[in-house]
Write a protein that holds these residues in place. Structure first.
Motif, PDB file in Angstrom:
ATOM      1  N   GLU A   1      67.182  36.776 -47.392  1.00 24.30           N
ATOM      2  CA  GLU A   1      66.841  36.335 -48.752  1.00 24.30           C
ATOM      3  C   GLU A   1      65.362  35.990 -48.855  1.00 24.30           C
ATOM      4  O   GLU A   1      64.728  36.248 -49.880  1.00 24.30           O
ATOM      5  CB  GLU A   1      67.695  35.138 -49.172  1.00 24.30           C
ATOM      6  CG  GLU A   1      67.431  34.821 -50.630  1.00 24.30           C
ATOM      7  CD  GLU A   1      68.497  33.988 -51.292  1.00 24.30           C
ATOM      8  OE1 GLU A   1      69.310  33.387 -50.578  1.00 24.30           O
ATOM      9  OE2 GLU A   1      68.485  33.929 -52.529  1.00 24.30           O
TER      10      GLU A   1
ATOM     11  N   LYS B   1      67.819  23.712 -53.591  1.00 27.63           N
ATOM     12  CA  LYS B   1      66.527  23.552 -52.911  1.00 27.63           C
ATOM     13  C   LYS B   1      65.593  24.722 -53.239  1.00 27.63           C
ATOM     14  O   LYS B   1      64.389  24.555 -53.412  1.00 27.63           O
ATOM     15  CB  LYS B   1      66.736  23.438 -51.405  1.00 27.63           C
ATOM     16  CG  LYS B   1      67.335  22.102 -50.989  1.00 27.63           C
ATOM     17  CD  LYS B   1      67.309  21.934 -49.487  1.00 27.63           C
ATOM     18  CE  LYS B   1      67.486  20.493 -49.095  1.00 27.63           C
ATOM     19  NZ  LYS B   1      68.829  19.960 -49.291  1.00 27.63           N
ATOM     20  N   LYS B   2      66.155  25.908 -53.315  1.00 32.71           N
ATOM     21  CA  LYS B   2      65.330  27.077 -53.686  1.00 32.71           C
ATOM     22  C   LYS B   2      64.776  26.905 -55.099  1.00 32.71           C
ATOM     23  O   LYS B   2      63.605  27.186 -55.360  1.00 32.71           O
ATOM     24  CB  LYS B   2      66.177  28.358 -53.640  1.00 32.71           C
ATOM     25  CG  LYS B   2      66.541  28.799 -52.269  1.00 32.71           C
ATOM     26  CD  LYS B   2      67.263  30.134 -52.328  1.00 32.71           C
ATOM     27  CE  LYS B   2      67.954  30.370 -51.008  1.00 32.71           C
ATOM     28  NZ  LYS B   2      69.377  30.504 -51.117  1.00 32.71           N
TER      29      LYS B   2
ATOM     30  N   ASN C   1      72.490  37.142 -55.777  1.00 32.50           N
ATOM     31  CA  ASN C   1      72.981  37.164 -54.401  1.00 32.50           C
ATOM     32  C   ASN C   1      74.219  36.292 -54.232  1.00 32.50           C
ATOM     33  O   ASN C   1      75.074  36.571 -53.405  1.00 32.50           O
ATOM     34  CB  ASN C   1      71.905  36.676 -53.427  1.00 32.50           C
ATOM     35  CG  ASN C   1      70.812  37.703 -53.242  1.00 32.50           C
ATOM     36  OD1 ASN C   1      71.011  38.879 -53.526  1.00 32.50           O
ATOM     37  ND2 ASN C   1      69.660  37.270 -52.782  1.00 32.50           N
TER      38      ASN C   1
ATOM     39  N   ALA D   1      65.950  24.570 -44.786  1.00 28.20           N
ATOM     40  CA  ALA D   1      67.115  24.024 -45.508  1.00 28.20           C
ATOM     41  C   ALA D   1      67.489  24.913 -46.692  1.00 28.20           C
ATOM     42  O   ALA D   1      68.668  25.019 -47.045  1.00 28.20           O
ATOM     43  CB  ALA D   1      66.809  22.613 -45.994  1.00 28.20           C
ATOM     44  N   ALA D   2      66.471  25.553 -47.290  1.00 29.32           N
ATOM     45  CA  ALA D   2      66.738  26.436 -48.441  1.00 29.32           C
ATOM     46  C   ALA D   2      67.230  27.809 -47.997  1.00 29.32           C
ATOM     47  O   ALA D   2      67.598  28.633 -48.829  1.00 29.32           O
ATOM     48  CB  ALA D   2      65.478  26.584 -49.291  1.00 29.32           C
ATOM     49  N   GLY D   3      67.207  28.071 -46.693  1.00 24.46           N
ATOM     50  CA  GLY D   3      67.714  29.346 -46.174  1.00 24.46           C
ATOM     51  C   GLY D   3      66.748  30.498 -46.351  1.00 24.46           C
ATOM     52  O   GLY D   3      67.167  31.650 -46.406  1.00 24.46           O
ATOM     53  N   LEU D   4      65.455  30.202 -46.435  1.00 20.14           N
ATOM     54  CA  LEU D   4      64.472  31.279 -46.624  1.00 20.14           C
ATOM     55  C   LEU D   4      63.754  31.642 -45.327  1.00 20.14           C
ATOM     56  O   LEU D   4      63.258  32.764 -45.178  1.00 20.14           O
ATOM     57  CB  LEU D   4      63.435  30.859 -47.677  1.00 20.14           C
ATOM     58  CG  LEU D   4      63.993  30.628 -49.085  1.00 20.14           C
ATOM     59  CD1 LEU D   4      62.936  30.019 -49.996  1.00 20.14           C
ATOM     60  CD2 LEU D   4      64.511  31.922 -49.684  1.00 20.14           C
TER      61      LEU D   4
ATOM     62  N   TYR E   1      61.818  22.275 -45.264  1.00 19.85           N
ATOM     63  CA  TYR E   1      62.351  22.582 -46.583  1.00 19.85           C
ATOM     64  C   TYR E   1      62.789  24.057 -46.674  1.00 19.85           C
ATOM     65  O   TYR E   1      63.869  24.368 -47.166  1.00 19.85           O
ATOM     66  CB  TYR E   1      61.303  22.272 -47.650  1.00 19.85           C
ATOM     67  CG  TYR E   1      61.904  22.222 -49.022  1.00 19.85           C
ATOM     68  CD1 TYR E   1      62.425  21.036 -49.529  1.00 19.85           C
ATOM     69  CD2 TYR E   1      61.994  23.359 -49.797  1.00 19.85           C
ATOM     70  CE1 TYR E   1      63.018  20.998 -50.774  1.00 19.85           C
ATOM     71  CE2 TYR E   1      62.586  23.331 -51.034  1.00 19.85           C
ATOM     72  CZ  TYR E   1      63.087  22.148 -51.522  1.00 19.85           C
ATOM     73  OH  TYR E   1      63.691  22.123 -52.758  1.00 19.85           O
ATOM     74  N   LEU E   2      61.918  24.950 -46.169  1.00 16.79           N
ATOM     75  CA  LEU E   2      62.234  26.381 -46.235  1.00 16.79           C
ATOM     76  C   LEU E   2      63.466  26.716 -45.395  1.00 16.79           C
ATOM     77  O   LEU E   2      64.259  27.579 -45.758  1.00 16.79           O
ATOM     78  CB  LEU E   2      61.032  27.211 -45.761  1.00 16.79           C
ATOM     79  CG  LEU E   2      59.833  27.217 -46.692  1.00 16.79           C
ATOM     80  CD1 LEU E   2      58.647  27.924 -46.041  1.00 16.79           C
ATOM     81  CD2 LEU E   2      60.162  27.901 -48.013  1.00 16.79           C
TER      82      LEU E   2
ATOM     83  N   LYS F   1      71.970  24.369 -51.044  1.00 19.82           N
ATOM     84  CA  LYS F   1      70.926  25.282 -50.556  1.00 19.82           C
ATOM     85  C   LYS F   1      70.242  25.982 -51.738  1.00 19.82           C
ATOM     86  O   LYS F   1      69.021  26.111 -51.785  1.00 19.82           O
ATOM     87  CB  LYS F   1      71.570  26.307 -49.617  1.00 19.82           C
ATOM     88  CG  LYS F   1      70.583  27.056 -48.757  1.00 19.82           C
ATOM     89  CD  LYS F   1      71.246  28.190 -48.017  1.00 19.82           C
ATOM     90  CE  LYS F   1      71.821  27.753 -46.698  1.00 19.82           C
ATOM     91  NZ  LYS F   1      72.257  28.919 -45.886  1.00 19.82           N
ATOM     92  N   PHE F   2      71.057  26.391 -52.698  1.00 21.55           N
ATOM     93  CA  PHE F   2      70.506  27.058 -53.875  1.00 21.55           C
ATOM     94  C   PHE F   2      69.607  26.098 -54.671  1.00 21.55           C
ATOM     95  O   PHE F   2      68.535  26.485 -55.134  1.00 21.55           O
ATOM     96  CB  PHE F   2      71.645  27.568 -54.762  1.00 21.55           C
ATOM     97  CG  PHE F   2      71.176  28.366 -55.925  1.00 21.55           C
ATOM     98  CD1 PHE F   2      70.904  29.715 -55.787  1.00 21.55           C
ATOM     99  CD2 PHE F   2      70.951  27.781 -57.160  1.00 21.55           C
ATOM    100  CE1 PHE F   2      70.430  30.453 -56.847  1.00 21.55           C
ATOM    101  CE2 PHE F   2      70.480  28.513 -58.226  1.00 21.55           C
ATOM    102  CZ  PHE F   2      70.229  29.854 -58.068  1.00 21.55           C
TER     103      PHE F   2
ATOM    104  N   LEU G   1      62.017  24.451 -55.319  1.00 25.23           N
ATOM    105  CA  LEU G   1      60.791  25.060 -54.786  1.00 25.23           C
ATOM    106  C   LEU G   1      60.091  25.885 -55.871  1.00 25.23           C
ATOM    107  O   LEU G   1      58.872  25.822 -56.036  1.00 25.23           O
ATOM    108  CB  LEU G   1      61.164  25.948 -53.588  1.00 25.23           C
ATOM    109  CG  LEU G   1      60.060  26.453 -52.684  1.00 25.23           C
ATOM    110  CD1 LEU G   1      59.403  25.289 -51.961  1.00 25.23           C
ATOM    111  CD2 LEU G   1      60.624  27.430 -51.657  1.00 25.23           C
TER     112      LEU G   1
END
Lengths: 111, 223
Positions: A89, B168-169, B193, A69-72, A66-67, B165-166, B172
């Motif tokens: 990010e 999903k953040k 951003n 895919a979220a780009g973190l 998940y992280l 992608k955004f 979370l």
């Protein structure tokens, strides 16, 4: 056969994905613990992280996917099976999330 | 002619500016106005001027006979030549999974990374202050869907994968056990951003009471 034209909209993708993702398994608090640990260590091997996060393997796996895919979080391959590190990010997130974290963390004795 | 030297320098500076802009697409003007970025552009400008000097010492006129045209051809050659030379690598060395380039590009990579770090640090402070000011009245539970959707509507061209992608953040954050204030700041930071400070500020202002935590009128949607 006549095909129905569907115009692209500017935020529909966001709304549908966010509704789906809210109910998707994200690994519970393991995701936050991964970000927390990485913010203190910069990078950690996969095996170390499993120990640090203290989550079940499936939760850990869900969190990591998940992280990513979220780009973190990103995973770099190495000889030991992968190194985890925060993206730019992810690092910004960790910095802001540190407002909620206590200064002393017994798990992070080696920092 | 002095003008040719100046144009060669400007050419080099623009190439350096292009690299900075490519790395800081959300607020390029802020990134360009930092000292490290200005230093990087000056370095590129000097490299182009030095390249022009070398070209003139060796008398390379790139096949152009007219002296005025040859002078300008040398300027263009200096601009592109400095860019190519500074970004060249002679050979690569493999260290495990990493490939290390050996040559002038290595030096330039190091300079670029240090510029990026310095710009990031400076902008992190600016972003932190800006986000906390813009989001001070925002209620996360009212804003997590409306504010991003409105910002993306203003932008009109945000690619679908960026939206996913955004999303999903944000999902979370919705499920995370952390304070509402931190969730709100992270929502603002992630949006900034993507869409930049000005669009975020405009969206918060326009949505007004609908996302304001102090407003009693707006309903609070359940996550």
């Amino acid at each position: 056969m006549e095909r129905k034209y569907t115009p692209s909209d500017d935020f529909g993708s966001f709304l549908s994905t966010v509704q789906r993702a809210v109910n998707q398994p994200q690994g519970g608090d393991a995701s936050m613990r991964i970000i927390h640990s990485l913010s203190r260590r910069k990078q950690t091997t996969m095996s170390q992280m499993v120990t640090l996060v203290k989550a079940s393997w499936s939760d850990f796996n869900d969190s990591l996917k998940y992280l990513q895919a979220a780009g973190l979080v990103q995973i770099q391959d190495d000889n030991e099976g992968g190194v985890l590190l925060l993206t730019d990010e992810g690092a910004h997130w960790a910095q802001t999330m540190s407002l909620d974290w206590p200064d002393d963390d017994p798990e992070d004795g080696d920092r | 002619m002095a003008l040719e030297w100046i144009v060669a320098g400007i050419f080099g500076a623009l190439i350096g500016a292009g690299e900075i802009v490519a790395q800081f697409r959300d607020e390029p003007d802020d990134a360009l106005m930092t000292f490290p970025a200005l230093g990087y552009m000056l370095f590129n400008a000097l490299a182009a001027v030095l390249a022009l000097a070398v070209i003139r010492v060796f008398g390379w006129n790139v096949g152009v006979q007219d002296p005025i045209l040859a002078g300008w051809a040398q300027v263009v050659l200096a601009g592109f030549g400095a860019m190519a030379l500074l970004r060249a690598s002679f050979f690569n060395v493999r260290d495990g999974e990493k490939i290390i380039t050996i040559g002038p590009s290595r030096f330039l990579d190091i300079v670029l990374v240090s510029v990026k770090d310095a710009v990031d640090r400076k902008r992190a402070e600016q972003r932190g202050i800006a986000v906390s000011q813009i989001m001070v009245q925002v209620d996360f539970n009212r804003a997590w869907q409306a504010l991003p959707a409105y910002c993306f509507g203003l932008l009109q061209n945000l690619p679908q994968d960026e939206q996913d992608k955004f999303a999903k953040k944000i999902a979370l954050l919705v499920n995370a056990s952390m304070s509402e204030r931190v969730k709100t700041l992270l929502l603002g930071l992630s949006l900034m951003n993507l869409v930049g400070e000005k669009v975020l500020a405009t969206a918060v202002k326009n949505l007004g009471d609908d996302i304001n935590r102090l407003s009693p009128t707006a309903p609070s949607p359940a996550p």
